[in-house]
Design an enzyme around this catalytic site. Structure first.
Site, mmCIF file in Angstrom:
data_model
loop_
_atom_site.group_PDB
_atom_site.id
_atom_site.type_symbol
_atom_site.label_atom_id
_atom_site.label_comp_id
_atom_site.label_asym_id
_atom_site.label_seq_id
_atom_site.Cartn_x
_atom_site.Cartn_y
_atom_site.Cartn_z
ATOM 1 N N THR A 96 7.644 5.782 3.319
ATOM 2 C CA THR A 96 6.370 5.336 3.900
ATOM 3 C C THR A 96 6.495 5.482 5.411
ATOM 4 O O THR A 96 7.315 4.789 6.029
ATOM 5 C CB THR A 96 6.095 3.857 3.554
ATOM 6 O OG1 THR A 96 6.100 3.715 2.136
ATOM 7 C CG2 THR A 96 4.739 3.435 4.098
ATOM 8 N N LYS A 171 -1.922 5.291 1.213
ATOM 9 C CA LYS A 171 -1.007 4.138 1.074
ATOM 10 C C LYS A 171 -1.374 3.027 2.059
ATOM 11 O O LYS A 171 -1.478 1.857 1.680
ATOM 12 C CB LYS A 171 0.416 4.633 1.311
ATOM 13 C CG LYS A 171 1.432 3.564 1.562
ATOM 14 C CD LYS A 171 2.373 3.364 0.419
ATOM 15 C CE LYS A 171 3.263 2.151 0.685
ATOM 16 N NZ LYS A 171 3.905 1.629 -0.444
ATOM 17 N N LYS A 246 5.497 -3.992 7.652
ATOM 18 C CA LYS A 246 5.757 -2.607 8.067
ATOM 19 C C LYS A 246 4.524 -1.737 7.799
ATOM 20 O O LYS A 246 4.078 -0.988 8.672
ATOM 21 C CB LYS A 246 6.961 -2.041 7.303
ATOM 22 C CG LYS A 246 7.185 -0.572 7.605
ATOM 23 C CD LYS A 246 8.115 0.139 6.632
ATOM 24 C CE LYS A 246 7.969 1.639 6.819
ATOM 25 N NZ LYS A 246 8.853 2.432 5.994
HETATM 26 P P1 NAD Z 1 16.546 1.278 2.109
HETATM 27 O O1 NAD Z 1 16.844 0.850 3.502
HETATM 28 O O2 NAD Z 1 17.123 0.503 0.985
HETATM 29 O O3 NAD Z 1 16.986 2.825 1.907
HETATM 30 C C1 NAD Z 1 16.900 3.801 2.909
HETATM 31 C C2 NAD Z 1 18.201 4.568 2.904
HETATM 32 O O4 NAD Z 1 18.122 5.691 3.782
HETATM 33 C C3 NAD Z 1 19.406 3.740 3.390
HETATM 34 O O5 NAD Z 1 20.335 3.659 2.344
HETATM 35 C C4 NAD Z 1 19.939 4.534 4.592
HETATM 36 O O6 NAD Z 1 21.353 4.508 4.697
HETATM 37 C C5 NAD Z 1 19.419 5.920 4.294
HETATM 38 N N1 NAD Z 1 19.335 6.794 5.462
HETATM 39 C C6 NAD Z 1 18.744 6.578 6.660
HETATM 40 N N2 NAD Z 1 18.869 7.651 7.459
HETATM 41 C C7 NAD Z 1 19.539 8.585 6.748
HETATM 42 C C8 NAD Z 1 19.981 9.913 7.016
HETATM 43 N N3 NAD Z 1 19.749 10.517 8.203
HETATM 44 N N4 NAD Z 1 20.653 10.581 6.060
HETATM 45 C C9 NAD Z 1 20.891 9.987 4.853
HETATM 46 N N5 NAD Z 1 20.516 8.742 4.538
HETATM 47 C C10 NAD Z 1 19.841 8.048 5.474
HETATM 48 O O7 NAD Z 1 14.953 1.337 1.994
HETATM 49 P P2 NAD Z 1 14.068 1.335 0.651
HETATM 50 O O8 NAD Z 1 13.682 -0.066 0.309
HETATM 51 O O9 NAD Z 1 14.725 2.205 -0.367
HETATM 52 O O10 NAD Z 1 12.734 2.060 1.190
HETATM 53 C C11 NAD Z 1 12.694 3.448 1.465
HETATM 54 C C12 NAD Z 1 11.283 3.831 1.831
HETATM 55 O O11 NAD Z 1 10.404 3.501 0.755
HETATM 56 C C13 NAD Z 1 10.746 3.101 3.070
HETATM 57 O O12 NAD Z 1 9.986 4.008 3.836
HETATM 58 C C14 NAD Z 1 9.900 1.982 2.482
HETATM 59 O O13 NAD Z 1 8.844 1.582 3.360
HETATM 60 C C15 NAD Z 1 9.349 2.670 1.231
HETATM 61 N N6 NAD Z 1 8.977 1.746 0.156
HETATM 62 C C16 NAD Z 1 9.809 0.719 -0.201
HETATM 63 C C17 NAD Z 1 9.437 -0.140 -1.229
HETATM 64 C C18 NAD Z 1 10.339 -1.276 -1.654
HETATM 65 O O14 NAD Z 1 9.900 -2.123 -2.438
HETATM 66 N N7 NAD Z 1 11.604 -1.334 -1.205
HETATM 67 C C19 NAD Z 1 8.208 0.041 -1.890
HETATM 68 C C20 NAD Z 1 7.389 1.121 -1.532
HETATM 69 C C21 NAD Z 1 7.790 1.964 -0.495
#
Ligand code: NAD
Length: 300
Positions: A96, A171, A246
């Site tokens: 997102t 979204k 966010k």
């Molecule tokens: P998270 O922080 O658990 O996962 C993100 C991952 O990306 C981390 O493990 C981090 O180490 C990795 N990362 C960052 N930079 C990197 C790079 N350069 N190379 C490799 N890995 C890298 O976050 P999440 O909860 O999984 O959310 C991910 C996305 O999904 C976000 O944009 C969030 O807004 C969206 N989202 C989350 C949810 C939810 O319920 N958690 C729901 C809908 C959307």
């Protein structure tokens, strides 16, 4: 048909999404900056890659699930993902991110000779694990069609919303409706309290009248009327307040960038930012009701 997919970002969402691609028979080369997450993904059948670029170099499709737009743009550019991929690789960004960043990402992908789709999700970690996510996609019809089998392995529904950035736009528009309606429902329960009106009575009327909405009938912010709502388990998420904050921050950016007069959206963004930074940090977004008090000070 099975594909070779590079999956970058194996966090709360990306980990189970990558596992579902493996489960559907795709070859998945994974990478995350955190070694523990890479190891956990390996246990689900993801093949660990040495770097994001190493994974992308072997893939037909690159899926990213990263925290914010700056991570996506840095990975695509400075960190060499676009340069490492074979010509014509399909880049599907499920993070997102800001609509403007999503459009910049599309441009960078196209300029490097590849294909792009923004495909953010709703459904949370539960949906990621159960492969019941909803994808909102932006990009060309051909790119959407090419991504559909993969989206189908990770979710139950994928909507093609329009051109570059349209998925991100859908979204944040949806979540702005949700935030405003949650605050509205919460204010109504607080007003009911101050008027001596029972929660259940308000629910029985509004849930079958014109006040009906998801924030009331599924995620009801007060305990009682909807037994499965987070209010009945001390507001354990659910949809955590910081994630709502966010998304509203992204909506507020887009409102300002477009010069859109939307006082309720901006106010909701302000309220959720303050709530997420304080008592709401670990709570479901419906707990915003706790910040609203009738004049006599009694909590709902
Ligand atoms: P998270 O922080 O658990 O996962 C993100 C991952 O990306 C981390 O493990 C981090 O180490 C990795 N990362 C960052 N930079 C990197 C790079 N350069 N190379 C490799 N890995 C890298 O976050 P999440 O909860 O999984 O959310 C991910 C996305 O999904 C976000 O944009 C969030 O807004 C969206 N989202 C989350 C949810 C939810 O319920 N958690 C729901 C809908 C959307």
């Amino acid at each position: 048909m099975s594909s070779t997919v590079a999956f970058i970002g194996l966090g709360h969402m990306g980990g189970p999404m990558a596992a579902n691609l493996v489960g559907a028979g795709h070859r998945v080369l994974g990478f995350d900056l955190l070694p523990d997450l890479l190891a956990a993904a390996t246990a689900t059948g993801v093949e660990p890659a040495e770097s994001a670029a190493a994974a992308a170099a072997q893939a037909e499709v690159v899926v990213t699930m990263l925290p914010a737009g700056r991570h996506v743009l840095a990975l695509y550019g400075e960190q060499g993902l676009l340069a490492a991929a074979r010509p014509g690789t399909l880049f599907v960004d499920c993070s997102t991110i800001d609509v403007a960043d999503a459009r910049a990402a599309h441009e960078a992908v196209l300029a490097a000779g590849h294909r792009a789709l923004d495909a953010p999700v709703s459904g949370g970690v539960v949906g990621a694990e159960a492969a019941t996510l909803t994808f909102m996609a932006g990009g060309g019809a051909e790119e959407f069609a090419a991504a559909e089998p993969l989206l189908g392995a990770m979710g139950k529904k994928a909507v093609h919303c329009g051109g570059p950035g349209a998925g991100q736009a859908a979204k944040i528009c949806n979540n702005m409706i949700l935030a405003i309606s949650m605050i509205g429902v919460s204010e109504a329960f607080v007003l009911a309290d101050s008027l001596g009106l029972d929660h259940q009575a308000l629910y029985d009327v509004a849930s079958t009248a014109s006040g009906q909405c998801w924030a009331l009938t599924v995620n009801c912010p007060v305990p009682g009327p909807v037994p499965a709502s987070p209010a009945n388990r001390d507001y354990r998420p659910g949809f955590a307040a910081p994630l709502m904050a966010k998304d509203l921050g992204l909506a507020a950016n887009a409102l300002r960038a477009g010069g859109v007069e939307a006082p309720l959206g901006l106010k909701a963004a302000e309220m959720y930012a303050a709530f997420a930074a304080a008592e709401g940090a670990d709570l479901d977004f419906s707990a915003i009701v706790r910040t609203l008090r009738p004049q006599n000070g009694n909590p709902v």
